[in-house]
Design an enzyme around this catalytic site. Structure first.
Site, PDB file in Angstrom:
ATOM      1  N   GLU A  98       0.831  -1.209   0.000  1.00  0.00           N
ATOM      2  CA  GLU A  98       0.000   0.000   0.000  1.00  0.00           C
ATOM      3  C   GLU A  98       0.862   1.254   0.000  1.00  0.00           C
ATOM      4  O   GLU A  98       1.957   1.268   0.542  1.00  0.00           O
ATOM      5  CB  GLU A  98      -0.881   0.018   1.258  1.00  0.00           C
ATOM      6  CG  GLU A  98      -1.887  -1.105   1.277  1.00  0.00           C
ATOM      7  CD  GLU A  98      -2.633  -1.206   2.608  1.00  0.00           C
ATOM      8  OE1 GLU A  98      -2.853  -0.172   3.266  1.00  0.00           O
ATOM      9  OE2 GLU A  98      -2.981  -2.334   2.974  1.00  0.00           O
ATOM     10  N   CYS A 111       3.301   8.272   1.203  1.00  0.00           N
ATOM     11  CA  CYS A 111       3.730   7.333   2.234  1.00  0.00           C
ATOM     12  C   CYS A 111       3.933   5.989   1.548  1.00  0.00           C
ATOM     13  O   CYS A 111       3.007   5.462   0.938  1.00  0.00           O
ATOM     14  CB  CYS A 111       2.648   7.245   3.305  1.00  0.00           C
ATOM     15  SG  CYS A 111       2.992   5.997   4.554  1.00  0.00           S
ATOM     16  N   CYS A 118       5.293  -7.421   7.407  1.00  0.00           N
ATOM     17  CA  CYS A 118       6.250  -6.973   8.416  1.00  0.00           C
ATOM     18  C   CYS A 118       6.407  -8.070   9.460  1.00  0.00           C
ATOM     19  O   CYS A 118       5.453  -8.774   9.772  1.00  0.00           O
ATOM     20  CB  CYS A 118       5.734  -5.692   9.081  1.00  0.00           C
ATOM     21  SG  CYS A 118       6.939  -4.933  10.188  1.00  0.00           S
ATOM     22  N   CYS A 122       4.478  -5.562  16.126  1.00  0.00           N
ATOM     23  CA  CYS A 122       3.841  -4.562  17.004  1.00  0.00           C
ATOM     24  C   CYS A 122       2.357  -4.918  17.173  1.00  0.00           C
ATOM     25  O   CYS A 122       1.662  -5.197  16.194  1.00  0.00           O
ATOM     26  CB  CYS A 122       3.990  -3.163  16.426  1.00  0.00           C
ATOM     27  SG  CYS A 122       5.711  -2.655  16.258  1.00  0.00           S
ATOM     28  N   CYS A 125      -0.707  -2.985  15.253  1.00  0.00           N
ATOM     29  CA  CYS A 125      -0.522  -2.680  13.830  1.00  0.00           C
ATOM     30  C   CYS A 125      -1.173  -3.731  12.937  1.00  0.00           C
ATOM     31  O   CYS A 125      -1.045  -4.934  13.181  1.00  0.00           O
ATOM     32  CB  CYS A 125       0.968  -2.605  13.532  1.00  0.00           C
ATOM     33  SG  CYS A 125       1.338  -2.304  11.812  1.00  0.00           S
ATOM     34  N   LEU A 221       8.266   5.239  19.235  1.00  0.00           N
ATOM     35  CA  LEU A 221       8.595   4.992  20.644  1.00  0.00           C
ATOM     36  C   LEU A 221       7.390   4.379  21.364  1.00  0.00           C
ATOM     37  O   LEU A 221       7.480   3.306  21.944  1.00  0.00           O
ATOM     38  CB  LEU A 221       9.041   6.313  21.292  1.00  0.00           C
ATOM     39  CG  LEU A 221       9.711   6.220  22.650  1.00  0.00           C
ATOM     40  CD1 LEU A 221      10.937   5.331  22.620  1.00  0.00           C
ATOM     41  CD2 LEU A 221      10.087   7.621  23.154  1.00  0.00           C
ATOM     42  N   CYS A 340      -1.931   2.227   6.984  1.00  0.00           N
ATOM     43  CA  CYS A 340      -1.541   1.115   6.116  1.00  0.00           C
ATOM     44  C   CYS A 340      -1.804  -0.266   6.684  1.00  0.00           C
ATOM     45  O   CYS A 340      -1.898  -0.462   7.874  1.00  0.00           O
ATOM     46  CB  CYS A 340      -0.073   1.241   5.771  1.00  0.00           C
ATOM     47  SG  CYS A 340       0.133   2.168   4.268  1.00  0.00           S
TER      48      CYS A 340
HETATM   49  N1  SAH Z   1       8.108  -0.053  10.724  1.00  0.00           N
HETATM   50  C1  SAH Z   1       8.170   1.349  10.797  1.00  0.00           C
HETATM   51  C2  SAH Z   1       7.289   2.090   9.801  1.00  0.00           C
HETATM   52  C3  SAH Z   1       5.886   1.610   9.573  1.00  0.00           C
HETATM   53  S1  SAH Z   1       4.600   2.061  10.660  1.00  0.00           S
HETATM   54  C4  SAH Z   1       7.888   1.828  12.207  1.00  0.00           C
HETATM   55  O1  SAH Z   1       7.593   0.999  13.052  1.00  0.00           O
HETATM   56  O2  SAH Z   1       8.051   3.006  12.478  1.00  0.00           O
HETATM   57  C5  SAH Z   1       4.448   3.807  10.688  1.00  0.00           C
HETATM   58  C6  SAH Z   1       3.939   4.331  12.004  1.00  0.00           C
HETATM   59  O3  SAH Z   1       2.565   4.012  12.226  1.00  0.00           O
HETATM   60  C7  SAH Z   1       4.689   3.753  13.198  1.00  0.00           C
HETATM   61  O4  SAH Z   1       4.916   4.753  14.142  1.00  0.00           O
HETATM   62  C8  SAH Z   1       3.700   2.737  13.716  1.00  0.00           C
HETATM   63  O5  SAH Z   1       3.985   2.381  15.035  1.00  0.00           O
HETATM   64  C9  SAH Z   1       2.403   3.454  13.515  1.00  0.00           C
HETATM   65  N2  SAH Z   1       1.213   2.607  13.550  1.00  0.00           N
HETATM   66  C10 SAH Z   1       1.081   1.337  13.135  1.00  0.00           C
HETATM   67  N3  SAH Z   1      -0.162   0.884  13.328  1.00  0.00           N
HETATM   68  C11 SAH Z   1      -0.853   1.902  13.873  1.00  0.00           C
HETATM   69  C12 SAH Z   1      -2.206   2.053  14.311  1.00  0.00           C
HETATM   70  N4  SAH Z   1      -3.086   1.072  14.226  1.00  0.00           N
HETATM   71  N5  SAH Z   1      -2.564   3.263  14.835  1.00  0.00           N
HETATM   72  C13 SAH Z   1      -1.676   4.267  14.924  1.00  0.00           C
HETATM   73  N6  SAH Z   1      -0.397   4.184  14.531  1.00  0.00           N
HETATM   74  C14 SAH Z   1       0.021   3.013  14.013  1.00  0.00           C
END
Ligand code: SAH
Length: 350
Positions: A98, A111, A118, A122, A125, A221, A340
């Site tokens: 995406e 973006c 991935c 997390c 996500c 963070l 995404c």
């Molecule tokens: N892997 C990288 C980049 C991809 S995610 C990273 O971890 O930074 C981009 C941002 O979106 C990251 O800060 C991630 O933690 C956040 N993110 C992912 N899922 C999310 C969600 N459901 N709500 C809000 N932020 C989210």
């Protein structure tokens, strides 16, 4: 750059620099200027069938030895609120990724994704749920920008690597992409207009600090201590907060580029006033406060059970009162669920 994934090995030409395409042309028995012409076409998203100033014989040769990894638009959602466009792109092997096109006053921003899926895990996500299929090639990162420019008819001047995937888990291809996208002979997007977001792979941050690339580094963070961070981000068990923040401070010392921290606010998990006070103390201790905190209200993903925060403004004001620079991320494309991972999942499940 040869791609090892396909049985018949072909040159992944869109991963090549201008100089490399010139050398390729020469190695195929052409004059160097033919390479320059080809480079100009491919960085506009044009492949051999439309290269009108290139002799047919050379075009045939290119078809034989190269593959053109430009992503194809598979699905497209346009926000009625703000014109944000979310793309589901199909790659050469059928994998989907995406990208999100956003219009800001300072220019159009894309973006982009860095991996198909991935593996960082997390908890909040959507990209995590199906794991990682594979890394993206430099061509496939660059190709998202070319394809979105061609589709919208508008120039993209800013890029954020905040889509699907962890860019520092695909380090070499990411760095090659950064060189390609900023090349004057190519898309010529300035490195200062590019942000790279990472969940905190300390080895990658250390390496990146020595690349001499003036991009903005964003670190996800999302927590003020190790207990909370490990419970939502497994990577924290390998690289705990203290190690991560020391690496961030060294990055700043080496590059002079201020780090931006992303902090997703999750109800009852990390969003209280006290949590903001702890976060401010942490950042002062390790980063001396020279940073920016980007607050993101959680975008709820049903399966996770996690809820978005109602305490965003209190959290922000508390950080500011403690001397930490903080803003809340504007939500573009909320009607098309522009964050995404969700479209890719739907398409895999179908
Ligand atoms: N892997 C990288 C980049 C991809 S995610 C990273 O971890 O930074 C981009 C941002 O979106 C990251 O800060 C991630 O933690 C956040 N993110 C992912 N899922 C999310 C969600 N459901 N709500 C809000 N932020 C989210």
């Amino acid at each position: 750059m040869m791609d090892n994934n396909t049985s018949v090995q072909k040159y992944d030409i869109l991963s090549y620099s201008y100089d490399e395409v010139e050398s390729l042309a020469v190695s195929l028995g052409e004059k160097a200027y033919r390479g320059a012409q080809v480079y100009s076409w491919i960085t506009k998203g044009v492949w051999t069938d439309k290269m009108s100033n290139i002799p047919l014989s050379f075009r045939k040769k290119l078809d034989e030895v190269c593959e053109f990894r430009l992503p194809k638009v598979k699905k497209k959602l346009v926000s009625k609120n703000d014109g944000t466009v979310k793309y589901l792109f199909e790659l050469i092997d059928g994998e989907c990724i995406e990208s999100v096109f956003m219009r800001y006053e300072h220019g159009n921003t894309l973006c982009i994704s860095s991996q198909a899926g991935c593996r960082m895990g997390c908890k909040f996500c959507a990209s995590t749920i199906l794991g990682k299929s594979r890394d993206l090639m430099p061509s496939e990162m660059l190709g998202q920008i070319i394809a979105a420019q061609n589709d919208t008819g508008e120039r993209i001047s800013n890029v954020v690597m905040m889509g699907i995937g962890e860019p520092l888990d695909n380090y070499d291809n990411t760095v090659k992409f950064l060189h390609l996208v900023s090349s004057e002979k190519g898309l010529n997007i300035g490195l200062r207009h590019i942000s790279l977001s990472s969940c905190g792979l300390v080895n990658g941050i250390d390496k990146l600090a020595n690349e001499g690339l003036p991009i903005t580094l964003s670190i996800s963070l999302h927590a003020y201590d190790n207990e909370v961070r490990s419970s939502i981000m497994p990577i924290n068990k390998k690289y705990p907060i203290e190690k991560l923040l020391v690496a961030c401070d060294e990055y700043f010392q080496k590059t002079g580029r201020r780090i931006s921290f992303e902090y997703t606010l999750i109800s009852g998990k990390n969003d209280s006033r006290e949590n903001a006070v702890s976060l401010a103390a942490l950042l002062k201790k390790y980063i001396h406060g020279t940073c920016h905190v980007n607050l993101i209200p959680l975008n709820e993903v049903k399966e996770t059970g996690l809820k978005t925060s109602q305490n965003v403004n209190v959290f922000k004001e508390t950080l500011i009162s403690k001397g930490i620079n903080a803003t809340v991320r504007r939500r573009l494309g909320s009607d098309i669920n522009a964050s995404c991972g969700q479209l890719r999942r739907q398409s895999k499940e179908e």
